[in-house]
Design an enzyme around this catalytic site. Sequence first.
Site, PDB file in Angstrom:
ATOM      1  N   ASP A  65      48.630  35.193  47.448  1.00 37.09           N
ATOM      2  CA  ASP A  65      48.904  34.181  46.669  1.00 37.09           C
ATOM      3  C   ASP A  65      48.209  34.369  45.369  1.00 37.09           C
ATOM      4  OD1 ASP A  65      50.107  31.502  46.098  1.00 37.09           O
ATOM      5  OD2 ASP A  65      48.258  30.624  46.746  1.00 37.09           O
ATOM      6  N   ASP A  95      45.295  30.204  49.744  1.00 32.23           N
ATOM      7  CA  ASP A  95      44.653  28.888  49.736  1.00 32.23           C
ATOM      8  C   ASP A  95      44.817  27.663  50.679  1.00 32.23           C
ATOM      9  OD1 ASP A  95      46.223  28.500  47.674  1.00 32.23           O
ATOM     10  OD2 ASP A  95      45.125  26.964  47.089  1.00 32.23           O
ATOM     11  N   ASP A 123      48.110  30.933  42.721  1.00 36.64           N
ATOM     12  CA  ASP A 123      47.358  29.682  42.326  1.00 36.64           C
ATOM     13  C   ASP A 123      46.457  29.220  43.436  1.00 36.64           C
ATOM     14  OD1 ASP A 123      48.773  28.657  39.848  1.00 36.64           O
ATOM     15  OD2 ASP A 123      50.526  29.117  41.338  1.00 36.64           O
TER      16      ASP A 123
END
Length: 354
Positions: A63, A289, A65
């Site tokens: 990922d 995250d 962001d």
Amino acid sequence: MIQSVFLSAVFLLSYQNVHGFSMIPHPVRSNRLSTLRATTISSTPSIQSSLPGDNSYDGIICDMDGVLWLGNEEIHNSIAALNALRNGGKSICFVTNNSAKTKVDIQNKLKALGYEATLTDIITSSSVTAEYVRDQLKSKMIASSKTKVFMIGNPALEYELERVGFEVLKISEHENPEIEEDEFSEISQDVSKDVKAVVVGIDYAFNYRKLAIGSMYLGHDSLFAATNPDAANKVASGSLLPEPGALIAALETVSGRKVTVCGKPSDIVVQYVLAHLNCDVSRVMMVGDRLDTDIAFGNKAGVASCLVLTGCTSAEEVAAQLANPVDVNKTPSFVAKDLWDMASPVVAATANKK
């Protein structure tokens, strides 16, 4: 042999002292992960960090962001970690739910920060969504070069929809964001029945008119698809910025329809990513995250997952999930402070080979 994995000490120790929770080991659920090892943090030898071993995976689904950057700010050592992982022989594929960026945008951002990626290394929720809508309409024999879709989104999503052949209808930024009953009733009577899909992504200019018109098209049995379910995204200041999930909720409430989400953690993007991987799925690691998208994606795909605490998920939320996993799909195989922490066994192994 099933191993126990533990929360990473450096970033959890302060929470333990302040909030009083205990570090509860979480058993890895797959036998194929038995080769993954926990690495002791030297500064706190009594507590272990749940890091994957350097030789336990070949491919990484990463990922962006909250893992590589927050807004326009690089997360400390994230790009150095990417380069270290690649130098250690790992293949890296980037998958993002950020529908506001094209593959070229992301490629250029990575390059500016010091990492060279090809366009085939990058998969966005916008590209997956556009191809899903095209394939669904083709299967119903109603997709053609003149097929119209109504978009609530951004230029990146518009680009992807046009790339696969759609004519994109949207509310112009110059149109009045307000719409009253008389005008709406008149528009409803003259509405085009040629609109075959309503497609939703992040739209920073979302307004009442877009909600009303989008809901109107959904009342005509149009396909309803969206890029990602994220409700909000944490920015550099720590505040939460609304994401497509908030827009989807409004459209679902008004129309009574349920959306098909194409980004993480949907089965749609799982199939898309696995088809693009060039390594054994049993040796792939998902790094993200968010528990609800990234980790759920990894578990759906049948790959190991590592949560980093540099984005939307707090140490307290991880502890709660491990202590009481109401939804096991949201339970990570490993937890690391950040991407550099996750990559540290690979860095050490590479250094030892020199």
